[in-house]
Design a protein around this motif. Structure first.
Motif, PDB file in Angstrom:
ATOM      1  N   MET A 245       0.988  -1.199   0.053  1.00 35.25           N
ATOM      2  CA  MET A 245       0.124   0.191  -0.091  1.00 35.25           C
ATOM      3  C   MET A 245       0.688   1.196  -0.001  1.00 35.25           C
ATOM      4  O   MET A 245       0.506   2.381   0.565  1.00 35.25           O
ATOM      5  CB  MET A 245      -0.887   0.118   1.230  1.00 35.25           C
ATOM      6  CG  MET A 245      -2.106  -1.187   1.271  1.00 35.25           C
ATOM      7  SD  MET A 245      -3.336  -0.975  -0.192  1.00 35.25           S
ATOM      8  CE  MET A 245      -3.551  -2.598  -0.855  1.00 35.25           C
ATOM      9  N   LYS A 246       1.842   1.255  -0.725  1.00 34.77           N
ATOM     10  CA  LYS A 246       2.773   2.294  -0.644  1.00 34.77           C
ATOM     11  C   LYS A 246       2.823   3.011  -2.203  1.00 34.77           C
ATOM     12  O   LYS A 246       2.909   2.191  -3.184  1.00 34.77           O
ATOM     13  CB  LYS A 246       4.363   1.818  -0.491  1.00 34.77           C
ATOM     14  CG  LYS A 246       4.576   1.332   0.971  1.00 34.77           C
ATOM     15  CD  LYS A 246       4.364   2.527   1.945  1.00 34.77           C
ATOM     16  CE  LYS A 246       4.452   1.916   3.667  1.00 34.77           C
ATOM     17  NZ  LYS A 246       4.034   3.097   4.586  1.00 34.77           N
TER      18      LYS A 246
ATOM     19  N   ARG B  54      -5.274  -7.559   3.055  1.00 35.59           N
ATOM     20  CA  ARG B  54      -4.978  -6.329   4.088  1.00 35.59           C
ATOM     21  C   ARG B  54      -6.084  -5.612   4.564  1.00 35.59           C
ATOM     22  O   ARG B  54      -6.410  -5.067   5.753  1.00 35.59           O
ATOM     23  CB  ARG B  54      -4.078  -5.334   3.182  1.00 35.59           C
ATOM     24  CG  ARG B  54      -2.871  -5.834   2.921  1.00 35.59           C
ATOM     25  CD  ARG B  54      -1.680  -4.764   2.170  1.00 35.59           C
ATOM     26  NE  ARG B  54      -1.569  -3.827   3.065  1.00 35.59           N
ATOM     27  CZ  ARG B  54      -0.286  -3.622   3.881  1.00 35.59           C
ATOM     28  NH1 ARG B  54       0.714  -4.636   3.601  1.00 35.59           N
ATOM     29  NH2 ARG B  54       0.104  -2.809   4.483  1.00 35.59           N
ATOM     30  N   VAL B  55      -7.305  -5.595   3.669  1.00 32.83           N
ATOM     31  CA  VAL B  55      -8.569  -5.284   4.156  1.00 32.83           C
ATOM     32  C   VAL B  55      -9.000  -5.874   5.496  1.00 32.83           C
ATOM     33  O   VAL B  55      -9.430  -5.572   6.430  1.00 32.83           O
ATOM     34  CB  VAL B  55      -9.661  -5.366   3.256  1.00 32.83           C
ATOM     35  CG1 VAL B  55     -11.406  -5.253   3.704  1.00 32.83           C
ATOM     36  CG2 VAL B  55      -9.560  -4.420   2.036  1.00 32.83           C
TER      37      VAL B  55
ATOM     38  N   ALA C 113      -6.079   0.075   2.268  1.00 31.97           N
ATOM     39  CA  ALA C 113      -6.389  -1.235   1.657  1.00 31.97           C
ATOM     40  C   ALA C 113      -8.024  -1.157   1.342  1.00 31.97           C
ATOM     41  O   ALA C 113      -8.494  -1.244   0.401  1.00 31.97           O
ATOM     42  CB  ALA C 113      -5.957  -2.251   2.105  1.00 31.97           C
ATOM     43  N   ILE C 114      -8.559  -0.719   2.518  1.00 36.63           N
ATOM     44  CA  ILE C 114     -10.174  -0.492   2.547  1.00 36.63           C
ATOM     45  C   ILE C 114     -10.557   0.575   1.493  1.00 36.63           C
ATOM     46  O   ILE C 114     -11.503   0.465   0.757  1.00 36.63           O
ATOM     47  CB  ILE C 114     -10.781  -0.306   4.046  1.00 36.63           C
ATOM     48  CG1 ILE C 114     -10.503  -1.438   4.856  1.00 36.63           C
ATOM     49  CG2 ILE C 114     -12.130   0.077   3.846  1.00 36.63           C
ATOM     50  CD1 ILE C 114     -10.709  -1.343   6.279  1.00 36.63           C
TER      51      ILE C 114
ATOM     52  N   THR D  61     -16.397   4.972   3.711  1.00 42.17           N
ATOM     53  CA  THR D  61     -16.704   5.385   5.139  1.00 42.17           C
ATOM     54  C   THR D  61     -15.829   4.586   6.264  1.00 42.17           C
ATOM     55  O   THR D  61     -15.323   5.364   7.357  1.00 42.17           O
ATOM     56  CB  THR D  61     -18.152   5.196   5.514  1.00 42.17           C
ATOM     57  OG1 THR D  61     -19.024   6.031   4.476  1.00 42.17           O
ATOM     58  CG2 THR D  61     -18.564   5.795   6.663  1.00 42.17           C
ATOM     59  N   GLU D  62     -15.690   3.622   6.003  1.00 42.75           N
ATOM     60  CA  GLU D  62     -15.094   2.662   7.200  1.00 42.75           C
ATOM     61  C   GLU D  62     -13.608   2.907   7.100  1.00 42.75           C
ATOM     62  O   GLU D  62     -12.785   3.222   8.270  1.00 42.75           O
ATOM     63  CB  GLU D  62     -15.110   1.010   6.681  1.00 42.75           C
ATOM     64  CG  GLU D  62     -14.325   0.192   7.566  1.00 42.75           C
ATOM     65  CD  GLU D  62     -14.472  -1.174   7.294  1.00 42.75           C
ATOM     66  OE1 GLU D  62     -13.736  -2.085   7.954  1.00 42.75           O
ATOM     67  OE2 GLU D  62     -15.063  -1.565   6.210  1.00 42.75           O
ATOM     68  N   ALA D  63     -12.926   3.178   5.842  1.00 42.26           N
ATOM     69  CA  ALA D  63     -11.664   3.527   5.752  1.00 42.26           C
ATOM     70  C   ALA D  63     -11.249   5.066   6.379  1.00 42.26           C
ATOM     71  O   ALA D  63     -10.162   5.081   7.071  1.00 42.26           O
ATOM     72  CB  ALA D  63     -11.211   3.621   4.419  1.00 42.26           C
ATOM     73  N   ALA D  64     -12.404   6.017   6.212  1.00 39.03           N
ATOM     74  CA  ALA D  64     -12.037   7.161   6.765  1.00 39.03           C
ATOM     75  C   ALA D  64     -12.292   7.109   8.112  1.00 39.03           C
ATOM     76  O   ALA D  64     -11.328   7.985   8.900  1.00 39.03           O
ATOM     77  CB  ALA D  64     -13.337   8.219   6.209  1.00 39.03           C
ATOM     78  N   GLU D  65     -12.626   6.492   8.709  1.00 43.85           N
ATOM     79  CA  GLU D  65     -13.262   6.240  10.252  1.00 43.85           C
ATOM     80  C   GLU D  65     -11.842   5.618  10.935  1.00 43.85           C
ATOM     81  O   GLU D  65     -11.379   5.752  12.014  1.00 43.85           O
ATOM     82  CB  GLU D  65     -14.414   5.306  10.622  1.00 43.85           C
ATOM     83  CG  GLU D  65     -15.572   6.106  10.650  1.00 43.85           C
ATOM     84  CD  GLU D  65     -16.876   5.080  10.491  1.00 43.85           C
ATOM     85  OE1 GLU D  65     -16.586   3.858  10.898  1.00 43.85           O
ATOM     86  OE2 GLU D  65     -18.184   5.416  10.578  1.00 43.85           O
TER      87      GLU D  65
END
Length: 212
Positions: free
Chosen positions: A38-39, A78-79, A86-87, A113-117
């Motif tokens: 994730m780079k 990774r999710v 990754a999400i 939304t999940e990733a932002a949280e």
């Protein structure tokens, strides 16, 4: 004033983890995103690694996946570990209908939304755009600005520009210019062009343009 006092430096993810240099904007044109770690690796470091005969990821040394199913499996792995990057990336793949996934904009917004949280700045930016356009959610301009502002205050350049555009459309010229100045100083040429257009329209000063 807190809005203008924060987010003057681009986030860590905007710098290449190998040479540590900020990746020029737009980042997609000057770098590649590696799903293994994730780079985002700049083209210069990618080229240098290839020149040395390295075919694996130049950062984590993981062999590159050779098909969409392998890429998707890597992302989903990774999710499962709650990696916000990754999400957010999986959300983008659902949004685009990429990697063999059926396009599902509503699912994409749920993932953003999940990733932002979990702390993804890019996901905040994506939510800002989704609510602005009404992609997968009911259009809500105020909610759009709320998400874009949160991303802007953490250094997300495009989000800062989007907040400036919102103010510009509302006729808040001084607020818009201040946002555009911040993003222009971080290397966003479109923001500089926006100030130039405002100068030509008589709603920005030459001093504001030269300060950017």
């Amino acid at each position: 004033e807190q809005l203008y006092g924060q987010g003057h430096e681009r986030p860590e993810g905007d710098s290449c983890p190998i040479c540590t240099q900020p990746i020029p904007l737009p980042t997609d044109q000057h770098s590649g995103f590696n799903t293994c770690c994730m780079k985002r690796i700049c083209h210069g470091c990618d080229f240098a690694a290839a020149k040395r005969g390295m075919v694996d990821c130049p950062f984590c040394r993981t062999p590159e996946p050779d098909n969409n199913a392998a890429v998707l499996e890597m992302i989903q792995g990774r999710v499962a570990k709650k990696d916000p990057a990754a999400i957010s990336l999986l959300g983008q793949k659902y949004f685009q209908g990429d990697l063999g996934l059926q396009k599902d904009v509503r699912k994409a917004v749920e993932l953003y939304t999940e990733a932002a949280e979990l702390g993804s700045i890019g996901a905040l930016s994506n939510l800002g755009v989704a609510y602005h356009r009404g992609d997968g959610v009911q259009q809500d301009k105020e909610k759009s600005v709320e998400f874009s502002t949160k991303a802007a205050m953490q250094g997300h350049v495009e989000s800062r520009f989007n907040v400036g555009c919102h103010d510009l459309h509302k006729g808040n010229h001084d607020r818009a210019v201040r946002h555009f100045q911040i993003s222009a100083k971080m290397g966003h040429k479109i923001s500089l062009d926006a100030i130039k257009k405002m100068l030509m329209a008589g709603v920005a000063t030459k001093e504001q343009y030269t300060q950017a």
